[in-house]
Design a protein around this motif. Structure first.
Motif, PDB file in Angstrom:
ATOM      1  N   VAL A 140       0.840  -1.194   0.000  1.00  0.00           N
ATOM      2  CA  VAL A 140       0.000   0.000   0.000  1.00  0.00           C
ATOM      3  C   VAL A 140       0.880   1.250   0.000  1.00  0.00           C
ATOM      4  CG1 VAL A 140      -1.870   1.204   1.191  1.00  0.00           C
ATOM      5  CG2 VAL A 140      -1.672  -1.289   1.372  1.00  0.00           C
ATOM      6  N   GLY A 141       0.642   2.164  -0.922  1.00  0.00           N
ATOM      7  CA  GLY A 141       1.379   3.417  -0.980  1.00  0.00           C
ATOM      8  C   GLY A 141       1.024   4.336   0.168  1.00  0.00           C
ATOM      9  N   ALA A 142       1.990   5.164   0.578  1.00  0.00           N
ATOM     10  CA  ALA A 142       1.777   6.046   1.728  1.00  0.00           C
ATOM     11  C   ALA A 142       0.738   7.127   1.456  1.00  0.00           C
ATOM     12  CB  ALA A 142       3.099   6.687   2.136  1.00  0.00           C
ATOM     13  N   GLY A 143       0.437   7.382   0.192  1.00  0.00           N
ATOM     14  CA  GLY A 143      -0.564   8.385  -0.135  1.00  0.00           C
ATOM     15  C   GLY A 143      -1.976   7.852  -0.219  1.00  0.00           C
ATOM     16  N   VAL A 144      -2.154   6.577   0.013  1.00  0.00           N
ATOM     17  CA  VAL A 144      -3.492   5.969  -0.058  1.00  0.00           C
ATOM     18  C   VAL A 144      -4.336   6.438   1.121  1.00  0.00           C
ATOM     19  CG1 VAL A 144      -4.765   3.784   0.089  1.00  0.00           C
ATOM     20  CG2 VAL A 144      -2.687   3.927  -1.295  1.00  0.00           C
ATOM     21  N   PRO A 145      -5.544   6.941   0.877  1.00  0.00           N
ATOM     22  CA  PRO A 145      -6.440   7.269   1.996  1.00  0.00           C
ATOM     23  C   PRO A 145      -6.805   6.014   2.777  1.00  0.00           C
ATOM     24  CG  PRO A 145      -7.177   8.333  -0.031  1.00  0.00           C
ATOM     25  CD  PRO A 145      -6.117   7.346  -0.420  1.00  0.00           C
ATOM     26  N   ASP A 146      -6.920   6.150   4.081  1.00  0.00           N
ATOM     27  CA  ASP A 146      -7.248   5.010   4.929  1.00  0.00           C
ATOM     28  C   ASP A 146      -8.530   4.304   4.464  1.00  0.00           C
ATOM     29  OD1 ASP A 146      -5.040   5.659   6.479  1.00  0.00           O
ATOM     30  OD2 ASP A 146      -6.219   6.811   7.921  1.00  0.00           O
ATOM     31  N   LYS A 147      -9.531   5.097   4.114  1.00  0.00           N
ATOM     32  CA  LYS A 147     -10.810   4.508   3.691  1.00  0.00           C
ATOM     33  C   LYS A 147     -10.648   3.683   2.422  1.00  0.00           C
ATOM     34  CE  LYS A 147     -14.753   6.394   4.123  1.00  0.00           C
ATOM     35  NZ  LYS A 147     -15.993   7.210   4.158  1.00  0.00           N
ATOM     36  N   HIS A 148      -9.736   4.096   1.554  1.00  0.00           N
ATOM     37  CA  HIS A 148      -9.519   3.354   0.313  1.00  0.00           C
ATOM     38  C   HIS A 148      -8.883   2.000   0.600  1.00  0.00           C
ATOM     39  CE1 HIS A 148      -8.882   2.575  -3.904  1.00  0.00           C
ATOM     40  NE2 HIS A 148      -7.567   2.454  -3.721  1.00  0.00           N
ATOM     41  N   LEU A 149      -7.966   1.957   1.565  1.00  0.00           N
ATOM     42  CA  LEU A 149      -7.383   0.673   1.940  1.00  0.00           C
ATOM     43  C   LEU A 149      -8.468  -0.256   2.482  1.00  0.00           C
ATOM     44  CD1 LEU A 149      -5.219  -1.386   2.486  1.00  0.00           C
ATOM     45  CD2 LEU A 149      -4.585  -0.121   4.550  1.00  0.00           C
ATOM     46  N   ALA A 150      -9.354   0.272   3.319  1.00  0.00           N
ATOM     47  CA  ALA A 150     -10.440  -0.554   3.856  1.00  0.00           C
ATOM     48  C   ALA A 150     -11.303  -1.109   2.726  1.00  0.00           C
ATOM     49  CB  ALA A 150     -11.286   0.258   4.824  1.00  0.00           C
ATOM     50  N   ALA A 151     -11.601  -0.273   1.736  1.00  0.00           N
ATOM     51  CA  ALA A 151     -12.443  -0.709   0.619  1.00  0.00           C
ATOM     52  C   ALA A 151     -11.728  -1.742  -0.245  1.00  0.00           C
ATOM     53  CB  ALA A 151     -12.843   0.496  -0.226  1.00  0.00           C
ATOM     54  N   THR A 152     -10.423  -1.539  -0.453  1.00  0.00           N
ATOM     55  CA  THR A 152      -9.651  -2.487  -1.258  1.00  0.00           C
ATOM     56  C   THR A 152      -9.557  -3.844  -0.558  1.00  0.00           C
ATOM     57  OG1 THR A 152      -8.349  -0.663  -2.181  1.00  0.00           O
ATOM     58  CG2 THR A 152      -7.435  -2.880  -2.400  1.00  0.00           C
ATOM     59  N   ALA A 153      -9.361  -3.811   0.761  1.00  0.00           N
ATOM     60  CA  ALA A 153      -9.308  -5.057   1.522  1.00  0.00           C
ATOM     61  C   ALA A 153     -10.649  -5.786   1.450  1.00  0.00           C
ATOM     62  CB  ALA A 153      -8.928  -4.768   2.967  1.00  0.00           C
ATOM     63  N   LEU A 154     -11.732  -5.027   1.483  1.00  0.00           N
ATOM     64  CA  LEU A 154     -13.060  -5.638   1.329  1.00  0.00           C
ATOM     65  C   LEU A 154     -13.152  -6.371  -0.005  1.00  0.00           C
ATOM     66  CD1 LEU A 154     -16.101  -6.051   1.942  1.00  0.00           C
ATOM     67  CD2 LEU A 154     -16.475  -3.762   0.980  1.00  0.00           C
ATOM     68  N   ASP A 155     -12.741  -5.711  -1.087  1.00  0.00           N
ATOM     69  CA  ASP A 155     -12.790  -6.327  -2.412  1.00  0.00           C
ATOM     70  C   ASP A 155     -11.936  -7.593  -2.470  1.00  0.00           C
ATOM     71  OD1 ASP A 155     -14.459  -4.325  -3.307  1.00  0.00           O
ATOM     72  OD2 ASP A 155     -12.853  -3.149  -4.224  1.00  0.00           O
ATOM     73  N   ALA A 156     -10.830  -7.589  -1.706  1.00  0.00           N
ATOM     74  CA  ALA A 156      -9.921  -8.737  -1.694  1.00  0.00           C
ATOM     75  C   ALA A 156     -10.365  -9.824  -0.732  1.00  0.00           C
ATOM     76  CB  ALA A 156      -8.517  -8.267  -1.326  1.00  0.00           C
ATOM     77  N   GLY A 157     -11.434  -9.574   0.029  1.00  0.00           N
ATOM     78  CA  GLY A 157     -11.909 -10.559   0.997  1.00  0.00           C
ATOM     79  C   GLY A 157     -10.978 -10.718   2.185  1.00  0.00           C
ATOM     80  N   LEU A 158     -10.358  -9.590   2.607  1.00  0.00           N
ATOM     81  CA  LEU A 158      -9.425  -9.621   3.731  1.00  0.00           C
ATOM     82  C   LEU A 158      -9.971  -8.786   4.884  1.00  0.00           C
ATOM     83  CD1 LEU A 158      -6.011  -9.191   1.858  1.00  0.00           C
ATOM     84  CD2 LEU A 158      -6.999 -11.296   2.792  1.00  0.00           C
ATOM     85  N   TYR A 205       0.942  -4.859   4.247  1.00  0.00           N
ATOM     86  CA  TYR A 205      -0.034  -5.205   5.279  1.00  0.00           C
ATOM     87  C   TYR A 205      -0.471  -6.658   5.094  1.00  0.00           C
ATOM     88  CZ  TYR A 205      -1.009  -0.305   6.604  1.00  0.00           C
ATOM     89  OH  TYR A 205      -0.935   0.978   7.067  1.00  0.00           O
ATOM     90  N   GLU A 206      -0.909  -7.256   6.182  1.00  0.00           N
ATOM     91  CA  GLU A 206      -1.453  -8.612   6.103  1.00  0.00           C
ATOM     92  C   GLU A 206      -2.831  -8.658   6.733  1.00  0.00           C
ATOM     93  OE1 GLU A 206      -0.004 -13.149   6.127  1.00  0.00           O
ATOM     94  OE2 GLU A 206       1.140 -11.742   7.361  1.00  0.00           O
ATOM     95  N   GLY A 207      -3.774  -9.246   5.993  1.00  0.00           N
ATOM     96  CA  GLY A 207      -5.122  -9.409   6.497  1.00  0.00           C
ATOM     97  C   GLY A 207      -5.461 -10.865   6.724  1.00  0.00           C
ATOM     98  N   VAL A 208      -6.711 -11.095   7.052  1.00  0.00           N
ATOM     99  CA  VAL A 208      -7.200 -12.446   7.331  1.00  0.00           C
ATOM    100  C   VAL A 208      -8.367 -12.729   6.388  1.00  0.00           C
ATOM    101  CG1 VAL A 208      -8.195 -13.972   9.069  1.00  0.00           C
ATOM    102  CG2 VAL A 208      -6.525 -12.222   9.749  1.00  0.00           C
ATOM    103  N   PRO A 209      -8.316 -13.818   5.634  1.00  0.00           N
ATOM    104  CA  PRO A 209      -9.429 -14.112   4.721  1.00  0.00           C
ATOM    105  C   PRO A 209     -10.759 -14.208   5.472  1.00  0.00           C
ATOM    106  CG  PRO A 209      -7.539 -15.521   4.235  1.00  0.00           C
ATOM    107  CD  PRO A 209      -7.227 -14.803   5.523  1.00  0.00           C
ATOM    108  N   ALA A 210     -11.788 -13.611   4.898  1.00  0.00           N
ATOM    109  CA  ALA A 210     -13.112 -13.619   5.524  1.00  0.00           C
ATOM    110  C   ALA A 210     -14.170 -13.393   4.453  1.00  0.00           C
ATOM    111  CB  ALA A 210     -13.204 -12.538   6.602  1.00  0.00           C
ATOM    112  N   GLU A 211     -15.412 -13.666   4.807  1.00  0.00           N
ATOM    113  CA  GLU A 211     -16.526 -13.429   3.903  1.00  0.00           C
ATOM    114  C   GLU A 211     -16.740 -11.927   3.739  1.00  0.00           C
ATOM    115  OE1 GLU A 211     -18.254 -15.620   2.148  1.00  0.00           O
ATOM    116  OE2 GLU A 211     -16.989 -17.244   2.942  1.00  0.00           O
ATOM    117  N   ARG A 212     -16.977 -11.518   2.508  1.00  0.00           N
ATOM    118  CA  ARG A 212     -17.147 -10.083   2.245  1.00  0.00           C
ATOM    119  C   ARG A 212     -18.356  -9.501   2.968  1.00  0.00           C
ATOM    120  NH1 ARG A 212     -14.909 -12.190  -2.341  1.00  0.00           N
ATOM    121  NH2 ARG A 212     -13.100 -11.065  -3.212  1.00  0.00           N
ATOM    122  N   ASP A 213     -19.399 -10.279   3.102  1.00  0.00           N
ATOM    123  CA  ASP A 213     -20.585  -9.772   3.806  1.00  0.00           C
ATOM    124  C   ASP A 213     -20.254  -9.431   5.258  1.00  0.00           C
ATOM    125  OD1 ASP A 213     -22.083 -10.031   1.534  1.00  0.00           O
ATOM    126  OD2 ASP A 213     -23.094 -11.882   2.151  1.00  0.00           O
TER     127      ASP A 213
END
Length: 317
Positions: A104-122, A194-202
């Motif tokens: 993740v680039g340092a200029g990424v808005p926090d909310k965008h990272l959250a949304a991207t992680a959602l799309d990735a199922g993390l 960053y590292e996330g945990v696989p989960a259901e998108r819902d």
């Protein structure tokens, strides 16, 4: 300030691809919409451009980094030296690395990272959905909310030194603690893994919706504010101490302690940075008087005061 003279000191800039501006107003770039100019503002095109630029800055010239300006007071006298702003264009990429990691680039808005992680199922990133800042600032201050913190998800951080060298720090090397990291102040963070945990998108979406609902009900998110003003002292909630000190709705000029959430300061119209910081120190002084607790700023304050308009911590107490 003499931005043109400072730029001349930097020498040959023909190979620099980023934008360099003398005496650039910063109030347009910070959420409070107040404060003075940068002597020189530099917005690098990318990390390579940043690495080429930094060695040109003389050692006696201060270098200050800002991101999205959400958690920041820029004092009315401005910021001497070179201010570096990492833009979304140059530092806003997110790259999938394997099954559970994101670069993740340092200029990424926090909310965008959250949304991207959602799309990735993390999962593990929903708390970022409620933080109005960028990843660079989150890395520096170990940003957190709703019981989660940046340090729980970071694997490693990439940074650039004042000499223009690229370095990588491990999670342990960042020295994280509550709203703080021990990483050297001279380092400019450019990206992190960053590292996330696989989960259901819902399930992830439901967690993000809960974060958003909480923000909308309890925080003045549509105001000119800087987010949470003070850190929570051990064993206390900052907002409760501020409220108990009778500061809810307190005003100095057009700066106001939020009626909705009194750990937020608001620029209601045309507050100066002086008004906002003076209000904050007034709150700190009253909390110290009523509870004996010395609140610490969570909002960063940069630059110099205008002559004769310094604000003393705790009003000099």
């Amino acid at each position: 300030m003499n931005g043109a003279a400072l730029i001349a000191r930097l020498g040959d800039l023909s190979a620099i691809r980023g934008r360099i501006e003398p005496e650039r107003a910063l109030k347009d770039l910070v959420w409070f919409r107040a404060g003075g100019p940068a002597e020189v503002l530099y917005q690098p095109a990318d990390e390579d451009d940043l690495r080429a630029f930094l060695p040109k800055v003389p050692a006696d010239v201060p270098v200050t980094v800002i991101g999205l300006g959400s958690n920041l007071i820029v004092r009315d006298g401005g910021v001497p030296g070179v201010v570096i702003r990492l833009s979304v264009r140059g530092f806003g990429g997110v790259e999938r690395l394997g099954a559970t990691r994101l670069k993740v680039g340092a200029g990424v808005p926090d909310k965008h990272l959250a949304a991207t992680a959602l799309d990735a199922g993390l999962s593990g990133f929903a708390f970022y959905h409620g933080i109005p800042g960028g990843i660079g600032g989150a890395l520096r201050m170990n940003a957190g909310a709703h019981g989660a913190e940046t340090r729980e998800r970071v694997v490693e951080v990439r940074a650039v030194t004042r000499a223009g060298e690229a370095v990588t720090l491990s999670n342990e090397g960042m020295g994280y603690s509550y709203r703080h990291s021990d990483a050297p102040a001279e380092l400019i963070f450019t990206a992190a893994v960053y590292e996330g945990v696989p989960a259901e998108r819902d399930a992830i979406r439901a967690e993000m919706d809960a974060v958003q609902e909480h923000r909308e009900k309890s925080q003045p998110i549509r105001s000119r504010t800087g987010g949470s003003t003070f850190k929570n002292p051990p064993g206390h909630s900052a907002w409760k101490l501020v409220d108990a000190a009778g500061c809810r709705g307190l005003r100095i000029g057009d700066a106001e302690v939020s009626q909705m959430h009194c750990n937020f300061l608001i620029n209601t119209d045309a507050a100066s940075a002086h008004d906002i910081e003076l209000l904050g120190e007034t709150v700190r002084a009253r909390v110290l008087e009523t509870s004996g607790v010395r609140l610490e700023w969570e909002i960063k304050r940069l630059g110099v005061f205008e002559p004769g308009r310094a604000v003393e911590p705790f009003l000099g107490r």
